[in-house]
Design an enzyme around this catalytic site. Structure first.
Site, short mmCIF file in Angstrom:
data_model
loop_
_atom_site.label_atom_id
_atom_site.label_comp_id
_atom_site.label_asym_id
_atom_site.label_seq_id
_atom_site.Cartn_x
_atom_site.Cartn_y
_atom_site.Cartn_z
N GLY C 53 -34.90 -3.41 -16.62
CA GLY C 53 -34.78 -4.63 -17.40
C GLY C 53 -33.37 -5.17 -17.34
O GLY C 53 -32.41 -4.42 -17.14
N SER C 54 -33.21 -6.48 -17.52
CA SER C 54 -31.87 -7.03 -17.67
C SER C 54 -31.40 -6.77 -19.10
O SER C 54 -32.16 -6.27 -19.94
CB SER C 54 -31.88 -8.54 -17.38
OG SER C 54 -32.15 -8.74 -16.01
N GLY C 55 -30.15 -7.09 -19.38
CA GLY C 55 -29.59 -6.84 -20.70
C GLY C 55 -28.70 -5.62 -20.74
O GLY C 55 -28.15 -5.29 -21.79
N HIS C 56 -28.57 -4.92 -19.60
CA HIS C 56 -27.73 -3.72 -19.53
C HIS C 56 -26.50 -3.95 -18.66
O HIS C 56 -25.86 -2.99 -18.21
CB HIS C 56 -28.52 -2.56 -18.93
CG HIS C 56 -29.85 -2.34 -19.56
ND1 HIS C 56 -30.00 -2.11 -20.90
CD2 HIS C 56 -31.10 -2.33 -19.03
CE1 HIS C 56 -31.30 -1.96 -21.17
NE2 HIS C 56 -31.98 -2.10 -20.06
N LYS C 104 -34.83 4.72 -14.06
CA LYS C 104 -34.59 5.21 -15.41
C LYS C 104 -35.94 5.57 -16.02
O LYS C 104 -36.92 4.84 -15.87
CB LYS C 104 -33.88 4.15 -16.26
CG LYS C 104 -32.55 3.71 -15.66
CD LYS C 104 -31.66 2.96 -16.62
CE LYS C 104 -32.23 1.63 -17.11
NZ LYS C 104 -32.55 0.68 -16.00
N ASP C 109 -40.82 1.28 -16.31
CA ASP C 109 -40.07 1.41 -15.06
C ASP C 109 -40.78 2.36 -14.11
O ASP C 109 -40.93 2.08 -12.91
CB ASP C 109 -38.65 1.93 -15.34
CG ASP C 109 -37.82 0.92 -16.12
OD1 ASP C 109 -38.20 0.59 -17.26
OD2 ASP C 109 -36.81 0.44 -15.58
N HIS C 218 -32.23 -0.33 -25.28
CA HIS C 218 -33.13 -1.48 -25.36
C HIS C 218 -33.17 -2.05 -26.77
O HIS C 218 -34.15 -2.66 -27.17
CB HIS C 218 -34.53 -1.11 -24.91
CG HIS C 218 -34.59 -0.73 -23.47
ND1 HIS C 218 -34.28 0.53 -23.03
CD2 HIS C 218 -34.88 -1.46 -22.36
CE1 HIS C 218 -34.39 0.56 -21.72
NE2 HIS C 218 -34.75 -0.62 -21.28
#
Ligand code: ADP
Ligand code: ADP
Ligand code: MG
Ligand code: MG
Ligand code: MG
Ligand code: MG
Lengths: 204, 330, 330, 204
Positions: C53-56, C104, C109, C218
């Site tokens: 996911g994006s946001g990391h 991950k 995922d 998350h």
């Protein structure tokens, strides 16, 4: 007025600034960077330490020590400015063991000069000068009029307080508050407020 | 206000302890508040010293190392260093070829560095200085404190650092540093206030629907308040201000800098808009940085800094640098 | 919630546009959501592909480049990529020597990468995978989703990237990646919640005086809530959890990682405490990273990741790397 | 039940999920990562597009297209799981132009199997399976009992809704909510809630 008198003044400054630390920081938060109270409290806490480490013998020694300590510990704009003020007071008073109101008034005038030389602020720029300058003038005229120190100090403190309050409607032209432009209007200058407190600590 | 700290009083000392532990190539005197290169002084090399209030990390200590600063002196949070610190830093890195002080234009920084420079001169050190004042949000005038020094400080430190590393004399490092200042402009926007640890709460209140335009890096409010807008519109506000002061043309070095609390994903969004704006003006982003470099504690927001490159400056920017927070080429 | 964005829907695309504009050494397909090295595919070199996911940010796209990832496929915010993305990334960088997927350990995922691996295999590509599950806050059990993958992902990508760059075969890169996972542990603590753009508000409410212990990346709440404490005490909580799972000994690679909204000055304070804790156990921080590397949008907080080094891993960690967010040696 | 019937079902799912997008995201915020509503809405918006681009001829084609689109667009845990469910429904129904309740119930049972094969969750793990499994059972028994589709669907939807609500007191053992341990208790599983909505969209 001897070294005991001036020591009492400095001790009173330490007390008053520590009590008003958060107030000064709040004033600085409104038009500056929220550190003025912390800065002065740190500086004068070091002054207390310095005085107890090497108790000075004369008013001049004492005030020079205060000035040097402030320069060495405060930082920011107020460190060099208050540092120069006290250093210049000490220098002007020389090594006299006793100081008259005349001497003090004259010293204060040169102290103010050193502040304006360094900071290049004029009255009305919304800085500590707006409190220091009327206080210096009041001390001089009180000395000329031959007032008792107690009365002279009272008037000087009142003049400083008035000068500080009078910064509220001003737009800042010097220091951090100047970045705010017209938004600096409506707030008391923190340095003027601390200068008024420093003057209010002068008791006979 | 929540902080990952031990005590508001020990923030700077504790952070320096961590810096020392993390970066063996640095020397840190936590007491004296000086950070310097382990290999300093380098005989015959001009040394660069900078400093300022803490709270702008990684500026300045994170830029100490090969090809950039020789020493940094971090003051208390948002409080310029005291002269003793500057003198101690200067002494530690003076290799006999002179020392350049990089000073952000704030009354306190200027006065404390000036007092320090006098002391250094008394000790026989050759000290020059460059004053960084890139923030177009502030009107420049003889009668005011002048423009603030913000993001361009990084450019000056990197580029003058490369000049010094190449063995140039003090006058040359000073000249190039001045050229970078002359060619650089910045503008910053805050989405939230930061909170100074000792103050215990946010410096200003900002409603959920508003931003501050024209902020500096000390948590002070900006020139004006405006409604929260898209990244595109906010980037345009910043770039209009920059472009209005120094028309965008040719090859540019561009930094989109986070104020400390804005995540990288948002900074890239802002950078996309800044880059499109610049292209729209017929200029070109030749080099860029996106990240948190010159911060204001935990403030959310960003600033844009633009520097007009020429071949000399581009080459100096590209020269190797090895510091905790800026590194390439080695 | 204030975000420097154009639109909650376009966050990932807009950030990728900025990433492309900022890093000429990367290729970015904004539509397909794939980021890859401009010099890929490299014939005969094992390729590393990661995603999530994006946001990391900077994970994973910020670690694409020489000596680390060959490609990354960023999903929507906190949403693992879809199989098509992974396949597209794998195709673009496959140089014939096989591709290692760094995954991950999250249900989404794992499933999406598995579906992708099946498709890749159907196309004749040799794909291996390594599952990162370093978060000791989560109980490991056959009956649960198992431990989360967090900070150790960066270690795996860097170290396996060095193996691949050195020309080792796929089995060797996979073996070393697995070794890094086996030797790494993490624990995270949140001071505030993050806010997912599309959700429009913070994921959870956390009073001014409390923290979440054992968070992931998350924005999910942690295992327990505890009173806000000093950096020293919070570091001890994290390190006790790590040490309790894998006793600290010998030379360690240690990352104090910010969750996105915590400024660097605080991370250095936390690092000082982590380093002192490790020294207190008789172990040693041999290598370290302090900064925002594996983040959770604008969350304030930090995580600690520890990896037991040996000579091989130390050498691989030190090998040159050149990516937007991790760079040394070239 | 022909392709028109199933198209209506999918359109109704699109509508219901879009209405409940924020609710599902809020459920996911409590014990997950606040994206479930957004994920499904994105996926089913793509489904709408896919259906209008290439209108399928048979129920099997339609459901396969839905499944593939979800896998290609949703991501996360729910993407592959719902994707497999619909893909398997499509596969089971083959290319028959008309489908009986028996056929559908059998297809649903194999769809559920594909979800549990992929996700390895059992009933009681606090996942979408807790809504899908009772719905599948109810469909089968309704078909065995020879109920009308309308009645069967009503019962299946009720069973799914009940299953979703029954996740509230459970501690999660699968998916993101499992990371919370005991703190996952007291919240409805977002995937179970969306599964109940998907079942509720089945109208005769
Ligand atoms: N140029 C100047 N001349 C005189 N006083 C000044 C000048 N600049 C700033 N000051 C005073 O210093 C005060 C701020 O001090 P402080 O907050 O301690 O330092 P800083 O502004 O560096 O944070 C101001 O309120 C103002 O009174
Ligand atoms: N292993 C699993 N088996 C079945 N369903 C699962 C599994 N893991 C997660 N789920 C379902 O997926 C839902 C979450 O979906 P979503 O939020 O879209 O994905 P993510 O958890 O990746 O963010 C959960 O509420 C749960 O119902
Ligand atoms: Mg101040
Ligand atoms: Mg200050
Ligand atoms: Mg998700
Ligand atoms: Mg989710």
């Amino acid at each position: 007025m001897d070294v005991t008198f001036f020591t009492a003044w400095i001790q009173e400054i330490i007390r008053v600034l520590s009590i008003n630390r958060d107030l000064l920081t709040r004033l600085d938060a409104a038009i500056g960077d929220a550190d003025h109270g912390t800065n002065l409290d740190r500086g004068f806490t070091s002054v207390r330490q310095a005085l107890s480490d090497t108790p000075p013998d004369t008013p001049g020694q004492l005030l020079t020590l205060v000035g040097n300590t402030l320069i060495r510990r405060v930082g920011g704009a107020s460190g060099p400015l208050y540092g120069s003020l006290f250093r210049q007071l000490g220098k002007s008073l020389g090594d006299a063991p006793e100081v008259s109101l005349d001497d003090l008034a004259a010293a204060f005038a040169t102290g103010l000069e050193s502040v304006t030389r360094l900071g290049k602020a004029a009255e009305g720029d919304k800085t500590m000068v707006d409190a220091l300058a009327p206080a210096a003038r009041t001390l001089s005229s009180a000395a000329r009029e031959g007032l008792k120190p107690g009365e002279a100090f009272g008037r000087a403190a009142a003049a400083a307080a008035e000068g500080a309050k009078a910064t509220i409607p001003l737009q800042a032209r010097k220091g951090r508050a100047s970045y705010l432009g017209p938004r600096s209007v409506g707030h008391e200058d923190p340095g003027a407020a601390s200068a008024a407190l420093i003057l209010s600590a002068l008791h006979p | 206000m929540k902080k990952l700290i031990n005590d508001a009083e020990s923030v700077v000392a504790d952070a320096l302890t961590g810096l020392a532990a993390a970066h063996p190539a640095l020397r840190v005197d936590v007491e004296a508040r000086v950070v310097w290169r382990a290999d300093a002084p380098r005989v015959g090399k001009v040394a660069l010293v900078s400093g300022g209030g803490s709270g702008h990390e990684p500026l300045h200590a994170g830029f100490v190392g090969y090809g950039m600063l020789d020493a940094a002196c971090p003051g208390e949070i948002f409080t310029s260093p005291v002269p003793d610190q500057v003198v101690a830093a200067t002494e530690r890195v003076d290799g006999g070829a002179g020392v350049l002080h990089v000073i952000k234009n704030y009354t306190g920084d200027v006065m404390n560095f000036e007092l320090a420079a006098e002391l250094c001169a008394q000790q026989g050190m050759a000290v020059a200085s460059v004053l960084v004042d890139d923030d177009v949000a502030v009107q420049d005038s003889l009668y005011t404190a002048g423009r603030r020094g913000t993001g361009a400080t990084l450019f000056v430190e990197k580029i003058a650092g490369a000049v010094a590393e190449a063995g140039a004399p003090l006058a040359e490092a000073t000249r190039v540093a001045g050229a970078v200042v002359a060619r650089s402009r910045s503008f910053g926007i805050a989405l939230t206030s930061c909170a100074v640890p000792a103050a215990g709460k946010p410096t200003f209140d900002l409603p959920e629907t508003e931003v501050e335009l024209g902020i500096g890096i000390h948590g002070e409010p900006g020139r004006t308040r405006a409604p929260l807008a898209s990244a595109r519109d906010l980037a345009a506000v910043a770039m209009d201000a920059v472009h209005g002061d120094l028309p965008l043309a040719g090859d540019l070095l561009v930094m989109v800098n986070g104020m400390g609390g804005t995540p990288l994903i948002e900074l890239y969004i802002a950078f996309a808009e800044v880059e499109a704006y610049i292209r729209g003006k017929g200029a070109r982003v030749a080099r860029s940085l996106v990240g948190n470099y010159v911060t204001s504690l935990d403030m959310q927001g960003f600033s844009v800094t633009v520097c007009q490159l020429d071949d000399e400056l581009t080459e100096l920017w590209d020269a190797p640098v090895q510091t905790p927070s800026l590194r390439w080429g080695r």
